[in-house]
Design a protein around this motif. Structure first.
Motif, PDB file in Angstrom:
ATOM      1  N   SER A   1      51.064  32.987  46.825  1.00  0.00           N
ATOM      2  CA  SER A   1      51.951  31.904  45.792  1.00  0.00           C
ATOM      3  C   SER A   1      52.267  32.843  44.463  1.00  0.00           C
ATOM      4  CB  SER A   1      51.059  30.668  45.692  1.00  0.00           C
ATOM      5  OG  SER A   1      51.012  30.005  46.888  1.00  0.00           O
ATOM      6  N   THR A   2      51.694  33.842  44.335  1.00  0.00           N
ATOM      7  CA  THR A   2      52.073  34.513  43.227  1.00  0.00           C
ATOM      8  C   THR A   2      51.891  36.047  43.372  1.00  0.00           C
ATOM      9  OG1 THR A   2      51.028  34.967  40.896  1.00  0.00           O
ATOM     10  CG2 THR A   2      49.433  34.667  42.664  1.00  0.00           C
ATOM     11  N   ARG A   3      52.744  36.633  42.417  1.00  0.00           N
ATOM     12  CA  ARG A   3      52.618  38.144  42.311  1.00  0.00           C
ATOM     13  C   ARG A   3      51.383  38.759  41.311  1.00  0.00           C
ATOM     14  NH1 ARG A   3      58.701  40.495  42.237  1.00  0.00           N
ATOM     15  NH2 ARG A   3      57.585  42.366  43.164  1.00  0.00           N
ATOM     16  N   ALA A   4      50.881  37.628  40.699  1.00  0.00           N
ATOM     17  CA  ALA A   4      49.592  38.317  39.784  1.00  0.00           C
ATOM     18  C   ALA A   4      48.568  38.642  40.590  1.00  0.00           C
ATOM     19  CB  ALA A   4      49.029  37.039  38.962  1.00  0.00           C
ATOM     20  N   ARG A   5      48.130  39.680  40.124  1.00  0.00           N
ATOM     21  CA  ARG A   5      46.839  40.305  40.641  1.00  0.00           C
ATOM     22  C   ARG A   5      45.591  39.490  40.360  1.00  0.00           C
ATOM     23  NH1 ARG A   5      50.284  44.271  39.256  1.00  0.00           N
ATOM     24  NH2 ARG A   5      50.436  45.945  40.706  1.00  0.00           N
ATOM     25  N   ILE A   6      45.127  38.806  41.381  1.00  0.00           N
ATOM     26  CA  ILE A   6      43.804  37.884  41.357  1.00  0.00           C
ATOM     27  C   ILE A   6      42.941  38.266  42.230  1.00  0.00           C
ATOM     28  CG2 ILE A   6      45.319  36.027  40.284  1.00  0.00           C
ATOM     29  CD1 ILE A   6      45.515  34.708  43.146  1.00  0.00           C
ATOM     30  N   GLY A   7      41.582  38.021  42.052  1.00  0.00           N
ATOM     31  CA  GLY A   7      40.713  38.071  43.209  1.00  0.00           C
ATOM     32  C   GLY A   7      40.832  39.666  43.754  1.00  0.00           C
ATOM     33  N   LEU A   8      41.084  40.539  42.873  1.00  0.00           N
ATOM     34  CA  LEU A   8      41.004  41.932  43.615  1.00  0.00           C
ATOM     35  C   LEU A   8      39.584  42.252  44.251  1.00  0.00           C
ATOM     36  CD1 LEU A   8      43.125  43.816  40.722  1.00  0.00           C
ATOM     37  CD2 LEU A   8      43.939  42.578  42.872  1.00  0.00           C
ATOM     38  N   GLY A   9      38.600  41.802  43.899  1.00  0.00           N
ATOM     39  CA  GLY A   9      37.291  42.399  44.379  1.00  0.00           C
ATOM     40  C   GLY A   9      36.833  43.576  43.772  1.00  0.00           C
ATOM     41  N   ARG A  10      35.733  43.972  44.445  1.00  0.00           N
ATOM     42  CA  ARG A  10      35.253  45.366  43.657  1.00  0.00           C
ATOM     43  C   ARG A  10      34.560  46.273  44.454  1.00  0.00           C
ATOM     44  NH1 ARG A  10      29.627  43.296  40.546  1.00  0.00           N
ATOM     45  NH2 ARG A  10      28.715  42.683  42.079  1.00  0.00           N
ATOM     46  N   ALA A  11      34.678  47.565  44.084  1.00  0.00           N
ATOM     47  CA  ALA A  11      33.890  48.386  44.842  1.00  0.00           C
ATOM     48  C   ALA A  11      32.732  49.067  44.018  1.00  0.00           C
ATOM     49  CB  ALA A  11      34.791  49.450  45.441  1.00  0.00           C
ATOM     50  N   GLY A  12      31.488  48.420  44.050  1.00  0.00           N
ATOM     51  CA  GLY A  12      30.533  49.133  43.008  1.00  0.00           C
ATOM     52  C   GLY A  12      30.982  48.238  41.653  1.00  0.00           C
ATOM     53  N   ASP A  13      31.147  49.132  40.690  1.00  0.00           N
ATOM     54  CA  ASP A  13      31.461  48.684  39.426  1.00  0.00           C
ATOM     55  C   ASP A  13      32.948  49.072  39.195  1.00  0.00           C
ATOM     56  OD1 ASP A  13      31.240  51.318  39.087  1.00  0.00           O
ATOM     57  OD2 ASP A  13      30.231  51.414  37.291  1.00  0.00           O
ATOM     58  N   GLY A  14      33.786  49.277  40.325  1.00  0.00           N
ATOM     59  CA  GLY A  14      35.100  49.519  39.951  1.00  0.00           C
ATOM     60  C   GLY A  14      36.119  48.660  41.198  1.00  0.00           C
ATOM     61  N   LEU A  15      37.252  48.809  40.931  1.00  0.00           N
ATOM     62  CA  LEU A  15      38.235  48.338  41.720  1.00  0.00           C
ATOM     63  C   LEU A  15      38.153  49.029  43.193  1.00  0.00           C
ATOM     64  CD1 LEU A  15      41.324  47.948  39.370  1.00  0.00           C
ATOM     65  CD2 LEU A  15      40.032  45.933  40.481  1.00  0.00           C
ATOM     66  N   PRO A  16      38.546  48.328  44.106  1.00  0.00           N
ATOM     67  CA  PRO A  16      38.609  48.722  45.560  1.00  0.00           C
ATOM     68  C   PRO A  16      39.809  49.723  45.580  1.00  0.00           C
ATOM     69  CG  PRO A  16      38.581  46.538  45.752  1.00  0.00           C
ATOM     70  CD  PRO A  16      38.482  46.696  44.202  1.00  0.00           C
ATOM     71  N   THR A  17      39.791  50.727  46.515  1.00  0.00           N
ATOM     72  CA  THR A  17      40.673  51.884  46.238  1.00  0.00           C
ATOM     73  C   THR A  17      42.177  51.311  46.597  1.00  0.00           C
ATOM     74  OG1 THR A  17      39.144  53.195  47.342  1.00  0.00           O
ATOM     75  CG2 THR A  17      41.665  53.919  47.474  1.00  0.00           C
ATOM     76  N   ASP A  18      42.578  50.265  47.283  1.00  0.00           N
ATOM     77  CA  ASP A  18      43.987  49.794  47.675  1.00  0.00           C
ATOM     78  C   ASP A  18      44.505  49.232  46.299  1.00  0.00           C
ATOM     79  OD1 ASP A  18      43.944  50.686  50.244  1.00  0.00           O
ATOM     80  OD2 ASP A  18      43.524  48.776  51.151  1.00  0.00           O
ATOM     81  N   ALA A  19      43.482  48.221  45.598  1.00  0.00           N
ATOM     82  CA  ALA A  19      43.991  47.478  44.349  1.00  0.00           C
ATOM     83  C   ALA A  19      44.322  48.372  43.337  1.00  0.00           C
ATOM     84  CB  ALA A  19      42.857  46.654  44.053  1.00  0.00           C
ATOM     85  N   LEU A  20      43.408  49.638  43.331  1.00  0.00           N
ATOM     86  CA  LEU A  20      43.510  50.679  42.123  1.00  0.00           C
ATOM     87  C   LEU A  20      44.805  51.469  42.303  1.00  0.00           C
ATOM     88  CD1 LEU A  20      42.708  52.365  39.905  1.00  0.00           C
ATOM     89  CD2 LEU A  20      41.148  53.687  41.228  1.00  0.00           C
ATOM     90  N   LEU A  21      45.184  51.954  43.759  1.00  0.00           N
ATOM     91  CA  LEU A  21      46.321  52.683  43.899  1.00  0.00           C
ATOM     92  C   LEU A  21      47.439  51.759  43.802  1.00  0.00           C
ATOM     93  CD1 LEU A  21      45.315  54.542  47.289  1.00  0.00           C
ATOM     94  CD2 LEU A  21      45.454  55.447  45.045  1.00  0.00           C
ATOM     95  N   ASP A  22      47.208  50.555  44.085  1.00  0.00           N
ATOM     96  CA  ASP A  22      48.620  49.616  43.819  1.00  0.00           C
ATOM     97  C   ASP A  22      48.784  49.160  42.308  1.00  0.00           C
ATOM     98  OD1 ASP A  22      50.655  47.257  44.661  1.00  0.00           O
ATOM     99  OD2 ASP A  22      49.350  46.118  43.147  1.00  0.00           O
ATOM    100  N   PHE A  23      47.837  49.349  41.775  1.00  0.00           N
ATOM    101  CA  PHE A  23      48.019  49.264  40.318  1.00  0.00           C
ATOM    102  C   PHE A  23      48.780  50.540  39.628  1.00  0.00           C
ATOM    103  CE2 PHE A  23      46.665  49.922  35.819  1.00  0.00           C
ATOM    104  CZ  PHE A  23      46.862  48.964  35.176  1.00  0.00           C
ATOM    105  N   GLN A  24      48.336  51.652  39.908  1.00  0.00           N
ATOM    106  CA  GLN A  24      48.778  52.812  39.517  1.00  0.00           C
ATOM    107  C   GLN A  24      50.212  53.027  39.797  1.00  0.00           C
ATOM    108  OE1 GLN A  24      45.760  55.529  41.213  1.00  0.00           O
ATOM    109  NE2 GLN A  24      44.866  55.743  39.337  1.00  0.00           N
ATOM    110  N   LEU A  25      50.675  52.376  41.104  1.00  0.00           N
ATOM    111  CA  LEU A  25      51.939  52.516  41.512  1.00  0.00           C
ATOM    112  C   LEU A  25      52.946  51.787  40.578  1.00  0.00           C
ATOM    113  CD1 LEU A  25      54.094  53.505  43.507  1.00  0.00           C
ATOM    114  CD2 LEU A  25      53.511  51.503  45.072  1.00  0.00           C
ATOM    115  N   ALA A  26      52.362  50.511  40.402  1.00  0.00           N
ATOM    116  CA  ALA A  26      53.067  49.475  39.576  1.00  0.00           C
ATOM    117  C   ALA A  26      53.401  50.016  38.344  1.00  0.00           C
ATOM    118  CB  ALA A  26      52.511  48.136  39.390  1.00  0.00           C
ATOM    119  N   HIS A  27      52.369  50.741  37.707  1.00  0.00           N
ATOM    120  CA  HIS A  27      52.304  51.399  36.142  1.00  0.00           C
ATOM    121  C   HIS A  27      53.327  52.503  36.244  1.00  0.00           C
ATOM    122  CE1 HIS A  27      50.962  53.795  32.927  1.00  0.00           C
ATOM    123  NE2 HIS A  27      50.946  52.478  32.245  1.00  0.00           N
ATOM    124  N   ALA A  28      53.521  53.453  37.361  1.00  0.00           N
ATOM    125  CA  ALA A  28      54.495  54.288  37.478  1.00  0.00           C
ATOM    126  C   ALA A  28      55.642  53.687  37.560  1.00  0.00           C
ATOM    127  CB  ALA A  28      54.029  55.216  38.893  1.00  0.00           C
TER     128      ALA A  28
END
Length: 286
Positions: free
Chosen positions: A32-59
Motif C-alpha cells: 500500500s505504500t512506496r515508503a521503506r517500512i519494516g526493512l529488517g536488519r542484518a546484525g546492526d545494519g540493513l539487509p543487503t537487498d534493502a541497502l542495495l535498493d536504497f543506493q539505487l534510489a539515491h543514484a
C-alpha cells in the motif's frame, strides 16, 4: 490504464501475501505504500537487498538532478501530438548546473537574451489567456518521462483558450515562469517543472499556476499540482485539475491560497471536465 499507487502489485498473489504476512507483519503494508517500512536488519545494519535498493534510489535521484533535458525530443513529441506552434527556448541567469544549485535566485530570472526571445514571440498586443512553460527544475527525468503527455493533456483541457507558444526553460526555478508570462503578455502562466526527487520517486512533475504573472510574485499567489507520474497523479487528472483552477482563477481574477480546488476535480474521469463548485464549495478567505 495507470495503476493506482494504493493498489496491490499484480505480481503478488493473495496466497503469497498471506504466507509472507505470517512471517513478516509489514508484508501487507508494503503493498500500500512506496515508503521503506519494516526493512529488517542484518546484525546492526540493513539487509543487503534493502541497502542495495536504497543506493539505487539515491543514484536515480542524483541522476535526475544532474541530467540534461533533451529539448529536441520534447519538441518532436509535442509536434507529433498535434501542437503546431514552434517552441521558444529560454535560459535562466544560471549558466550551468553547479550555478543553478548554488544560486536559486539566478534560476528565477531570465538571462538578457531570453527576455528578448519572449518579447519577440508576441504576435500582437492581444493578451494570451495562458502561457505554458516546461522547465527542467530539479528533475530532468520527470520532464523527459512525463512532460510531453502532461503538456498535451493540459492544452487539450483548455483547447478553447488562446495559448502562447510553449516555452522550454533550462536551469529554471518556479518563479521563472512569472517573467516568461509577463514578457509574453499572458493573463496566466503554468510552469510544468521537475520536482525535487526523493528516494521513492525521481520522476515526479509539478505544475504551478499563477494569475497575472509579474516578477516578484509570492509563492502564496500560486496553485500547485504535484506528484504527476505513473504511480501518482495521471497526466489526464492533472490536466483536469489545472483546467478547473485556470477557469476559476480567470473568473475570480486570482490564484493562490484564496483559490481552493474542488476535490471532485481529482476524481474526474480522464479527459472529462471537473464539475464547477457552487458558492458553498468555494470560499475566498479574507
Amino acid at each position: 490504464m495507470t495503476r493506482s499507487p494504493f493498489s496491490a502489485s499484480p505480481s503478488r498473489s493473495s496466497a503469497v501475501v498471506d504466507i509472507d504476512s505470517q512471517r513478516d507483519p509489514f508484508a501487507r503494508l508494503r503493498l500500500s505504500t512506496r515508503a521503506r517500512i519494516g526493512l529488517g536488519r542484518a546484525g546492526d545494519g540493513l539487509p543487503t537487498d534493502a541497502l542495495l535498493d536504497f543506493q539505487l534510489a539515491h543514484a536515480r535521484a542524483r541522476d535526475a538532478v544532474h541530467a540534461a533535458v533533451d529539448w529536441d525530443t520534447i519538441a518532436t513529441g509535442l509536434h507529433q501530438g498535434g501542437w503546431d506552434q514552434t517552441p521558444l527556448r529560454v535560459q535562466s541567469r544560471a549558466t550551468n548546473r553547479p550555478e543553478y544549485l548554488r544560486r536559486p535566485d539566478w534560476g528565477r530570472r531570465l538571462d538578457a537574451a531570453s527576455v528578448g526571445t519572449a518579447l519577440t514571440a508576441r504576435d500582437d498586443e492581444t493578451p494570451y489567456d495562458l502561457a505554458f512553460v516546461l522547465a527542467d527544475g530539479l528533475s530532468a527525468t520527470a520532464v523527459m518521462q512525463n512532460g510531453v503527455a502532461t503538456l498535451l493533456a493540459c492544452r487539450a483541457a483548455l483547447s478553447d483558450w488562446r495559448i502562447a507558444p510553449p516555452v522550454f526553460a533550462s536551469q529554471a526555478r518556479v518563479a521563472l515562469g512569472d517573467e516568461v508570462g509577463q514578457s509574453l503578455n499572458a493573463r496566466m502562466v503554468a510552469i510544468l517543472i521537475g520536482e525535487r526527487p526523493g528516494l521513492s520517486v525521481a520522476e515526479s512533475l509539478g505544475i504551478y499556476l499563477t494569475w497575472h504573472p509579474l516578477v516578484g510574485r509570492r509563492d502564496s499567489e500560486r496553485n500547485c499540482i504535484s506528484n504527476i507520474h505513473p504511480d501518482g497523479l495521471s497526466a489526464d487528472h492533472a490536466a483536469a485539475l489545472l483546467a478547473w483552477l485556470a477557469r476559476e482563477g480567470q473568473r475570480l481574477a486570482m490564484t493562490g491560497v484564496d483559490l481552493k480546488p474542488d476535490e471532485r476535480a481529482l476524481l474526474a474521469s480522464p479527459g472529462g471536465s471537473p464539475a464547477v463548485p457552487g458558492p458553498s464549495e468555494h470560499q475566498a478567505q479574507s
